[in-house]
Design a protein around this motif. Structure first.
Motif, PDB file in Angstrom:
ATOM      1  N   LEU A 276      -8.296   4.268  -7.104  1.00 41.04           N
ATOM      2  CA  LEU A 276      -9.029   3.593  -6.222  1.00 41.04           C
ATOM      3  C   LEU A 276      -9.926   4.542  -5.333  1.00 41.04           C
ATOM      4  O   LEU A 276      -9.284   5.654  -4.853  1.00 41.04           O
ATOM      5  CB  LEU A 276      -8.132   2.897  -5.146  1.00 41.04           C
ATOM      6  CG  LEU A 276      -7.663   1.440  -5.579  1.00 41.04           C
ATOM      7  CD1 LEU A 276      -6.322   1.864  -6.511  1.00 41.04           C
ATOM      8  CD2 LEU A 276      -7.060   0.822  -4.535  1.00 41.04           C
ATOM      9  N   LYS A 277     -11.169   4.489  -5.152  1.00 42.12           N
ATOM     10  CA  LYS A 277     -11.917   5.620  -4.655  1.00 42.12           C
ATOM     11  C   LYS A 277     -12.654   5.069  -3.263  1.00 42.12           C
ATOM     12  O   LYS A 277     -12.729   3.997  -3.150  1.00 42.12           O
ATOM     13  CB  LYS A 277     -12.979   6.117  -5.680  1.00 42.12           C
ATOM     14  CG  LYS A 277     -12.666   6.849  -6.771  1.00 42.12           C
ATOM     15  CD  LYS A 277     -13.520   7.193  -7.649  1.00 42.12           C
ATOM     16  CE  LYS A 277     -13.159   7.894  -9.097  1.00 42.12           C
ATOM     17  NZ  LYS A 277     -14.263   8.218 -10.114  1.00 42.12           N
TER      18      LYS A 277
ATOM     19  N   SER B 251       0.884  -1.316  -0.038  1.00 41.12           N
ATOM     20  CA  SER B 251      -0.156  -0.107   0.036  1.00 41.12           C
ATOM     21  C   SER B 251       1.010   1.374  -0.036  1.00 41.12           C
ATOM     22  O   SER B 251       0.402   2.424  -0.434  1.00 41.12           O
ATOM     23  CB  SER B 251      -1.014  -0.075   1.385  1.00 41.12           C
ATOM     24  OG  SER B 251      -0.184  -0.294   2.424  1.00 41.12           O
TER      25      SER B 251
ATOM     26  N   LYS C  64      -8.085  -5.642  -4.391  1.00 30.65           N
ATOM     27  CA  LYS C  64      -7.066  -4.648  -3.413  1.00 30.65           C
ATOM     28  C   LYS C  64      -7.932  -3.774  -2.879  1.00 30.65           C
ATOM     29  O   LYS C  64      -8.756  -2.855  -3.444  1.00 30.65           O
ATOM     30  CB  LYS C  64      -5.892  -3.930  -3.999  1.00 30.65           C
ATOM     31  CG  LYS C  64      -5.016  -3.202  -3.184  1.00 30.65           C
ATOM     32  CD  LYS C  64      -4.081  -4.297  -2.703  1.00 30.65           C
ATOM     33  CE  LYS C  64      -2.907  -3.309  -2.191  1.00 30.65           C
ATOM     34  NZ  LYS C  64      -1.577  -4.264  -1.593  1.00 30.65           N
ATOM     35  N   VAL C  65      -8.040  -3.609  -1.348  1.00 28.97           N
ATOM     36  CA  VAL C  65      -8.567  -2.583  -0.473  1.00 28.97           C
ATOM     37  C   VAL C  65      -7.657  -1.773   0.281  1.00 28.97           C
ATOM     38  O   VAL C  65      -7.009  -2.616   1.086  1.00 28.97           O
ATOM     39  CB  VAL C  65      -9.876  -3.284   0.514  1.00 28.97           C
ATOM     40  CG1 VAL C  65     -10.326  -2.172   1.357  1.00 28.97           C
ATOM     41  CG2 VAL C  65     -10.672  -4.108  -0.361  1.00 28.97           C
TER      42      VAL C  65
ATOM     43  N   CYS D 267      -2.982   3.399  -8.159  1.00 24.28           N
ATOM     44  CA  CYS D 267      -1.967   2.157  -7.785  1.00 24.28           C
ATOM     45  C   CYS D 267      -0.988   2.225  -8.967  1.00 24.28           C
ATOM     46  O   CYS D 267      -0.803   3.046  -9.927  1.00 24.28           O
ATOM     47  CB  CYS D 267      -2.881   0.855  -8.154  1.00 24.28           C
ATOM     48  SG  CYS D 267      -3.296   0.467  -9.854  1.00 24.28           S
TER      49      CYS D 267
ATOM     50  N   TYR E 106     -10.682   2.232   0.252  1.00 18.91           N
ATOM     51  CA  TYR E 106     -10.489   2.405  -1.282  1.00 18.91           C
ATOM     52  C   TYR E 106     -10.449   1.103  -1.854  1.00 18.91           C
ATOM     53  O   TYR E 106      -9.432   0.561  -1.670  1.00 18.91           O
ATOM     54  CB  TYR E 106      -9.341   3.525  -1.259  1.00 18.91           C
ATOM     55  CG  TYR E 106      -9.332   4.923  -0.345  1.00 18.91           C
ATOM     56  CD1 TYR E 106      -9.903   5.945  -1.193  1.00 18.91           C
ATOM     57  CD2 TYR E 106      -9.039   5.066   0.871  1.00 18.91           C
ATOM     58  CE1 TYR E 106      -9.957   7.301  -0.332  1.00 18.91           C
ATOM     59  CE2 TYR E 106      -9.285   6.070   1.632  1.00 18.91           C
ATOM     60  CZ  TYR E 106      -9.619   7.203   0.826  1.00 18.91           C
ATOM     61  OH  TYR E 106      -9.612   8.177   1.681  1.00 18.91           O
ATOM     62  N   LYS E 107     -10.941   1.284  -3.150  1.00 16.05           N
ATOM     63  CA  LYS E 107     -11.007   0.265  -4.012  1.00 16.05           C
ATOM     64  C   LYS E 107     -11.430   0.315  -5.174  1.00 16.05           C
ATOM     65  O   LYS E 107     -12.130   1.714  -5.463  1.00 16.05           O
ATOM     66  CB  LYS E 107     -11.882  -0.925  -3.513  1.00 16.05           C
ATOM     67  CG  LYS E 107     -12.985  -0.925  -2.914  1.00 16.05           C
ATOM     68  CD  LYS E 107     -13.690  -1.903  -2.215  1.00 16.05           C
ATOM     69  CE  LYS E 107     -15.300  -1.637  -1.915  1.00 16.05           C
ATOM     70  NZ  LYS E 107     -16.121  -2.502  -1.271  1.00 16.05           N
ATOM     71  N   THR E 108     -11.085  -0.244  -6.366  1.00 17.19           N
ATOM     72  CA  THR E 108     -11.709  -0.018  -7.732  1.00 17.19           C
ATOM     73  C   THR E 108     -12.185  -1.435  -8.415  1.00 17.19           C
ATOM     74  O   THR E 108     -11.632  -2.440  -7.949  1.00 17.19           O
ATOM     75  CB  THR E 108     -10.458   0.389  -8.454  1.00 17.19           C
ATOM     76  OG1 THR E 108     -10.877   0.486  -9.700  1.00 17.19           O
ATOM     77  CG2 THR E 108      -9.202  -0.488  -8.517  1.00 17.19           C
TER      78      THR E 108
ATOM     79  N   CYS F 242      -9.623  -3.919 -10.389  1.00 13.64           N
ATOM     80  CA  CYS F 242      -8.940  -5.066 -10.065  1.00 13.64           C
ATOM     81  C   CYS F 242      -9.382  -6.383 -10.301  1.00 13.64           C
ATOM     82  O   CYS F 242      -8.446  -7.256 -10.721  1.00 13.64           O
ATOM     83  CB  CYS F 242      -8.982  -5.175  -8.522  1.00 13.64           C
ATOM     84  SG  CYS F 242      -8.054  -3.949  -7.630  1.00 13.64           S
TER      85      CYS F 242
ATOM     86  N   THR G 202      -8.403   9.986  -3.676  1.00 11.54           N
ATOM     87  CA  THR G 202      -8.182   8.957  -4.304  1.00 11.54           C
ATOM     88  C   THR G 202      -6.819   8.499  -4.207  1.00 11.54           C
ATOM     89  O   THR G 202      -5.657   9.212  -3.732  1.00 11.54           O
ATOM     90  CB  THR G 202      -8.544   9.209  -5.659  1.00 11.54           C
ATOM     91  OG1 THR G 202      -7.755   9.891  -6.285  1.00 11.54           O
ATOM     92  CG2 THR G 202     -10.135   9.526  -5.771  1.00 11.54           C
TER      93      THR G 202
ATOM     94  N   ASN H  73      -4.241   2.630 -12.059  1.00 11.17           N
ATOM     95  CA  ASN H  73      -5.708   2.856 -11.670  1.00 11.17           C
ATOM     96  C   ASN H  73      -6.171   3.516 -10.605  1.00 11.17           C
ATOM     97  O   ASN H  73      -5.121   3.634  -9.539  1.00 11.17           O
ATOM     98  CB  ASN H  73      -6.297   1.101 -11.560  1.00 11.17           C
ATOM     99  CG  ASN H  73      -5.961   0.402 -12.757  1.00 11.17           C
ATOM    100  OD1 ASN H  73      -6.307   0.927 -14.003  1.00 11.17           O
ATOM    101  ND2 ASN H  73      -5.521  -0.869 -12.544  1.00 11.17           N
TER     102      ASN H  73
END
Length: 493
Positions: free
Chosen positions: A330-331, A310, A369-370, A324, A347-349, A352, A321, A328
């Motif tokens: 992640l929100k 991370s 991914k979180v 990565c 936060y994730k997208t 993934c 946000t 990408n």
């Protein structure tokens, strides 16, 4: 006897050091029983303890014996020989005054410019309490004892049922059953205390002590002593005795240090045990620069490929946000979740799912991914930036703060607490330890003639003030009695 004590003997410095205080301001108790023997003056007992700790003697019985045969102590105490109970009671009953004696050593070191006040280091050490592991209980240990007793009671009940006419054996077994039932009631009482008070442990000999890890997975029933040490000459400027770990200690110690140094223009060094978000926030609010070692990421929190941990995800404060390494975004869904004494966002997208390097980034099957961002993450990141900018500064930490511990525990053998029952009594012992350490540093660094002149000036100022003030009070009382009101009396008042 005075001729037998050399003029450069440090016992004369101890005598001047204590006599330069106004002990009533320190809070020492001057009360004594009118119908009994006269009480010992606090200055005599304080001199005895300072001499003892400087010479690696802490036992009240040994101090009593030394005052009868040690010519330096005979001179220092004017041939007084306090009883060991009197000596021990003085130490445990004067916790706050002894802390002020420690403050006086810090003030003297500051007068001689032995304290720089620009770089300090903080750490803790464990001092073993007067409480064995056998007399320390936690819920798991209590459950084991109760289970063992229940098993024995079943065995005794079975043995009792098989006894036909042997009266003696029945009496022996019945006595054992009664003994085990009493023991069981004792452990149940301990469990009730834990359930009702919320404490995690019970120590029967020293209630405030706790079983904690000391080193290399070795645990002891001990106290934790938090310290702040100045970098110029490795002089401790503050200490605090606790039964807690280091994670929540930094903010409070920095607040106290700011008060002592009367400035926040200094840098504080701490090891990774103090790496806590809320403490970074406290330091930031105090305006104090901290450098705290960054702990390694736990194995469960690491990505299969460490390049996708991370910390390699870039955070954008404006958009809230993360980006990565694959580019990408992640929100967060805007929700705040509760952690252990802090809140965080996730936060994730969705990208993934089809990411070509997903197996390198995460092992999660459902959401991918979180990333969790704590409310204190900003302060944690600022510490990481400071560590990268000034890596040489942190390397000084161990040499600064471990020096007093090495002298106190390894050279002097003070690796345990002498007093029993409560943190307050333990603090008195630790206060005398650090007072003696600071005096040893000052005696080694400053010319003894300069020290004597400084202490004599303090002595003269104190006694001149006391004599003049007494004379003024008497004159003022006489003038009031004669109904004479002079302007100068009110001006002096």
């Amino acid at each position: 006897m005075d001729d037998a004590i050399a003029q450069n003997n440090e016992v004369r410095l101890i005598d001047l050091f204590v006599d330069s205080f106004k002990l009533t301001d320190f809070g020492f108790d001057f009360d004594f029983v009118e119908n009994g023997r006269p009480a010992y003056h606090p200055s005599d007992l304080l001199k005895l303890f300072i001499y003892g700790y400087l010479n690696r003697i802490r036992s009240s019985r040994v101090l009593e014996k030394e005052s009868q045969r040690n010519i330096e102590l005979m001179w220092l105490l004017k041939r007084l020989v306090p009883d060991h109970n009197t000596i021990a009671n003085f130490r445990k009953d004067n916790t706050k005054p002894i802390a002020k004696v420690f403050r006086a050593t810090v003030k003297m070191a500051s007068h001689f410019e032995l304290i720089g006040g620009t770089l300090v280091a903080g750490d803790s050490t464990k001092l073993r309490a007067q409480n064995s592991k056998k007399n320390n209980f936690n819920p798991a240990k209590i459950d084991r004892h109760i289970a063992y007793i229940d098993a024995r009671l079943e065995e005794y009940a079975l043995a009792l049922s098989k006894q036909d006419g042997d009266t003696n054996n029945k009496k022996v077994i019945t006595k054992k059953i009664s003994k085990h039932r009493l023991q069981k009631q004792k452990y149940i009482a301990y469990q009730n205390i834990i359930d009702s008070t919320g404490v995690t442990q019970i120590s029967t000999s020293d209630p405030d002590s706790r079983q904690i890890m000391t080193r290399n997975n070795i645990s002891e029933v001990a106290y934790t002593v938090q310290t702040i040490v100045d970098a110029r000459h490795n002089i401790p400027i503050d200490f605090k005795v606790t039964n807690q770990n280091d994670s929540k200690a930094m903010g409070g110690m920095l607040r106290r240090t700011k008060t002592i140094l009367r400035t926040n223009n200094f840098t504080a060094l701490f090891d990774k045990g103090y790496h806590t978000g809320s403490e970074f926030k406290a330091a930031d609010q105090l305006g104090i620069k901290t450098l705290v070692a960054i702990p390694s990421i736990g194995r469960a929190s690491q990505a299969p490929d460490t390049n996708y941990n991370s910390e390699h995800f870039a955070y954008c404060k404006e958009n809230d946000t993360y980006t990565c390494p694959q580019g990408n975004i992640l929100k967060s869904n805007g929700s705040t979740y509760k952690g252990n004494n802090y809140t965080f966002k996730q936060y994730k997208t969705k990208k993934c799912k089809n990411c070509p390097v997903r197996d390198l980034c995460t092992t999660a099957k459902a959401n991918g991914k979180v990333i969790q961002r704590s409310e204190y993450q900003h302060y944690i990141e600022q510490n990481a930036i400071r560590m990268k900018q000034d890596p040489k500064a942190y390397k000084k930490r161990q040499a600064i703060v471990e020096h007093p511990y090495g002298v106190i525990k390894r050279q002097w053998g003070f690796y345990y607490i002498m007093t029993k029952k409560t943190i307050e009594h333990a603090s008195a012992d630790v206060g005398l330890i650090f007072s003696a350490y600071n005096l040893r540093r000052i005696f080694n660094l400053i010319d003894h003639n300069s020290l004597k002149e400084y202490l004599k000036r303090l002595f003269l100022i104190f006694y001149t003030y006391r004599t003049v003030f007494k004379a003024f009070c008497q004159t003022y009382i006489n003038s009031k009695n004669q109904n004479i009101y002079h302007k100068k009396y009110y001006m002096v008042t």
